[in-house]
Design a protein around this motif. Structure first.
Motif, mmCIF file in Angstrom:
data_model
loop_
_atom_site.group_PDB
_atom_site.id
_atom_site.type_symbol
_atom_site.label_atom_id
_atom_site.label_comp_id
_atom_site.label_asym_id
_atom_site.label_seq_id
_atom_site.Cartn_x
_atom_site.Cartn_y
_atom_site.Cartn_z
ATOM 1 N N GLU A 180 -10.315 8.457 -12.888
ATOM 2 C CA GLU A 180 -9.942 7.578 -13.981
ATOM 3 C C GLU A 180 -9.784 6.177 -13.388
ATOM 4 O O GLU A 180 -9.588 6.026 -12.171
ATOM 5 C CB GLU A 180 -8.628 8.037 -14.609
ATOM 6 C CG GLU A 180 -8.692 9.383 -15.298
ATOM 7 C CD GLU A 180 -7.375 9.743 -15.950
ATOM 8 O OE1 GLU A 180 -6.516 8.839 -16.122
ATOM 9 O OE2 GLU A 180 -7.192 10.929 -16.291
ATOM 10 N N PRO A 181 -9.869 5.130 -14.195
ATOM 11 C CA PRO A 181 -9.580 3.788 -13.659
ATOM 12 C C PRO A 181 -8.158 3.746 -13.115
ATOM 13 O O PRO A 181 -7.225 4.248 -13.756
ATOM 14 C CB PRO A 181 -9.738 2.879 -14.884
ATOM 15 C CG PRO A 181 -10.633 3.637 -15.809
ATOM 16 C CD PRO A 181 -10.278 5.092 -15.615
ATOM 17 N N PHE A 182 -7.994 3.200 -11.924
ATOM 18 C CA PHE A 182 -6.662 3.052 -11.343
ATOM 19 C C PHE A 182 -6.556 1.680 -10.692
ATOM 20 O O PHE A 182 -7.547 0.976 -10.511
ATOM 21 C CB PHE A 182 -6.370 4.170 -10.337
ATOM 22 C CG PHE A 182 -7.264 4.181 -9.130
ATOM 23 C CD1 PHE A 182 -6.892 3.555 -7.952
ATOM 24 C CD2 PHE A 182 -8.495 4.841 -9.158
ATOM 25 C CE1 PHE A 182 -7.716 3.570 -6.834
ATOM 26 C CE2 PHE A 182 -9.327 4.863 -8.052
ATOM 27 C CZ PHE A 182 -8.936 4.223 -6.887
ATOM 28 N N VAL A 183 -5.337 1.299 -10.365
ATOM 29 C CA VAL A 183 -5.068 -0.064 -9.905
ATOM 30 C C VAL A 183 -4.531 -0.061 -8.486
ATOM 31 O O VAL A 183 -3.675 0.762 -8.132
ATOM 32 C CB VAL A 183 -4.048 -0.754 -10.851
ATOM 33 C CG1 VAL A 183 -3.564 -2.073 -10.266
ATOM 34 C CG2 VAL A 183 -4.684 -0.992 -12.214
ATOM 35 N N ILE A 184 -5.036 -0.965 -7.663
ATOM 36 C CA ILE A 184 -4.461 -1.203 -6.346
ATOM 37 C C ILE A 184 -4.040 -2.667 -6.244
ATOM 38 O O ILE A 184 -4.602 -3.535 -6.910
ATOM 39 C CB ILE A 184 -5.436 -0.866 -5.189
ATOM 40 C CG1 ILE A 184 -6.685 -1.755 -5.246
ATOM 41 C CG2 ILE A 184 -5.817 0.615 -5.225
ATOM 42 C CD1 ILE A 184 -7.589 -1.607 -4.027
ATOM 43 N N ASP A 185 -3.035 -2.921 -5.427
ATOM 44 C CA ASP A 185 -2.573 -4.277 -5.144
ATOM 45 C C ASP A 185 -3.348 -4.789 -3.936
ATOM 46 O O ASP A 185 -3.115 -4.361 -2.814
ATOM 47 C CB ASP A 185 -1.071 -4.262 -4.867
ATOM 48 C CG ASP A 185 -0.502 -5.633 -4.506
ATOM 49 O OD1 ASP A 185 -1.291 -6.598 -4.329
ATOM 50 O OD2 ASP A 185 0.723 -5.749 -4.391
ATOM 51 N N ARG A 186 -4.279 -5.702 -4.162
ATOM 52 C CA ARG A 186 -5.184 -6.158 -3.106
ATOM 53 C C ARG A 186 -4.464 -6.790 -1.926
ATOM 54 O O ARG A 186 -4.951 -6.748 -0.786
ATOM 55 C CB ARG A 186 -6.195 -7.159 -3.691
ATOM 56 C CG ARG A 186 -5.558 -8.427 -4.258
ATOM 57 C CD ARG A 186 -6.576 -9.275 -4.991
ATOM 58 N NE ARG A 186 -5.966 -10.399 -5.683
ATOM 59 C CZ ARG A 186 -5.852 -11.622 -5.188
ATOM 60 N NH1 ARG A 186 -6.291 -11.883 -3.956
ATOM 61 N NH2 ARG A 186 -5.299 -12.595 -5.895
ATOM 62 N N THR A 187 -3.277 -7.364 -2.160
ATOM 63 C CA THR A 187 -2.572 -8.063 -1.071
ATOM 64 C C THR A 187 -2.085 -7.096 0.007
ATOM 65 O O THR A 187 -1.800 -7.516 1.126
ATOM 66 C CB THR A 187 -1.386 -8.878 -1.606
ATOM 67 O OG1 THR A 187 -0.399 -8.010 -2.176
ATOM 68 C CG2 THR A 187 -1.847 -9.881 -2.651
ATOM 69 N N LYS A 188 -1.986 -5.798 -0.322
ATOM 70 C CA LYS A 188 -1.594 -4.809 0.680
ATOM 71 C C LYS A 188 -2.642 -4.704 1.786
ATOM 72 O O LYS A 188 -2.349 -4.231 2.885
ATOM 73 C CB LYS A 188 -1.395 -3.437 0.031
ATOM 74 C CG LYS A 188 -0.324 -3.390 -1.053
ATOM 75 C CD LYS A 188 1.047 -3.705 -0.510
ATOM 76 C CE LYS A 188 2.100 -3.543 -1.602
ATOM 77 N NZ LYS A 188 3.464 -3.917 -1.113
ATOM 78 N N TRP A 189 -3.860 -5.143 1.466
ATOM 79 C CA TRP A 189 -4.961 -5.105 2.436
ATOM 80 C C TRP A 189 -5.365 -6.518 2.865
ATOM 81 O O TRP A 189 -6.493 -6.742 3.284
ATOM 82 C CB TRP A 189 -6.151 -4.349 1.854
ATOM 83 C CG TRP A 189 -5.905 -2.875 1.727
ATOM 84 C CD1 TRP A 189 -6.182 -1.908 2.655
ATOM 85 C CD2 TRP A 189 -5.316 -2.185 0.621
ATOM 86 N NE1 TRP A 189 -5.814 -0.681 2.190
ATOM 87 C CE2 TRP A 189 -5.272 -0.818 0.940
ATOM 88 C CE3 TRP A 189 -4.815 -2.599 -0.628
ATOM 89 C CZ2 TRP A 189 -4.750 0.143 0.069
ATOM 90 C CZ3 TRP A 189 -4.295 -1.636 -1.489
ATOM 91 C CH2 TRP A 189 -4.276 -0.294 -1.139
ATOM 92 N N ASP A 190 -4.438 -7.455 2.748
ATOM 93 C CA ASP A 190 -4.652 -8.828 3.217
ATOM 94 C C ASP A 190 -5.793 -9.534 2.478
ATOM 95 O O ASP A 190 -6.498 -10.368 3.048
ATOM 96 C CB ASP A 190 -4.914 -8.833 4.728
ATOM 97 C CG ASP A 190 -4.719 -10.212 5.352
ATOM 98 O OD1 ASP A 190 -3.930 -11.008 4.797
ATOM 99 O OD2 ASP A 190 -5.359 -10.518 6.376
ATOM 100 N N VAL A 191 -5.945 -9.205 1.196
ATOM 101 C CA VAL A 191 -6.902 -9.914 0.346
ATOM 102 C C VAL A 191 -6.059 -10.827 -0.543
ATOM 103 O O VAL A 191 -5.650 -10.440 -1.641
ATOM 104 C CB VAL A 191 -7.757 -8.938 -0.488
ATOM 105 C CG1 VAL A 191 -8.795 -9.694 -1.306
ATOM 106 C CG2 VAL A 191 -8.441 -7.927 0.431
#
Length: 221
Positions: A180-191
């Protein structure tokens, strides 16, 4: 006095509604890396079909959204009696593509995301230094009638555990894993480019930290 009480009630209502929405959404909630799952000796390896598999993404900012795809470089799923016991797939970050623009605007955004623009290499994914990302399964679980896939996602040499709901099916010769569509916080990966949680005084010139991801894996023997 009545105005103060009314304002307090409204504030509380908005806060509760916000929390409820977050709980209902598929937020991957990045955490500490977990032990990678190991397949049993009886499991059969299925190779990911690169033509039929892909990752889609969507990012938002106050002035609109962008969406696109990223292709896989390779992948395997270890399956026993229709159940996926383990799996790893490598993401080719050089294939980041935007689907809502065309011409020079499309080329400019894709180059910025990849980090192939001089002086802006580290804004997003810096593919020259980090050409691939990796997802390694740590397990599956059942919650509220849904299957959840958990694993370690590595981007830009930073690894965090995530979990997302997915449908897994097998016909004996082919396995499909579709999230299903899900969300990640990009800043956790230094983006971090354009992030209000990282940089001050951006005004409305920011990009949301949350990125919506959907994964489609098709693998065969």
């Amino acid at each position: 006095m009545k105005k103060i009480v009314l304002k307090s009630i409204l504030t509380a209502f908005v806060f509760i509604a916000f929390v409820a929405c977050k709980e209902k959404g598929n937020d991957a909630m990045a955490g500490a890396a977990q032990e990678v799952a190991e397949a049993t000796a009886e499991a059969v390896n299925y190779s990911v079909n690169l033509e039929d598999s892909q990752i889609t993404w969507k990012g938002e900012k106050p002035t609109g959204t962008h969406h696109g795809t990223v292709q896989l470089a390779s992948g395997t799923l270890a399956v026993k009696e229709g159940n996926v016991e383990a799996g790893t797939f490598i993401i080719n970050m050089n294939t980041i593509t935007d689907l809502d623009l065309d011409g020079k605007s499309k080329e400019s955004l894709e180059a910025h995301l990849k980090g192939t623009v001089a002086g802006k290499e580290g804004d997003f994914f810096n593919v020259n230094q980090y050409p691939t990302a990796t997802f390694e399964m740590t397990g599956t679980s059942e919650k509220e009638g849904k299957t959840y896939v958990s694993g370690n996602l590595t981007i830009k040499d930073k690894t965090h555990a995530i979990e997302f709901p997915a449908t897994i099916s097998s016909d004996g010769t082919m396995v499909k894993l579709i999230s299903e569509p899900f969300v990640i916080d990009r800043t956790k990966w230094d983006v971090n480019f354009g992030s209000k949680s990282v940089f001050d005084n951006l005004g409305d010139k920011f990009i949301n930290d949350d990125v919506e991801i959907t994964i489609r894996l098709v693998a065969s023997k």
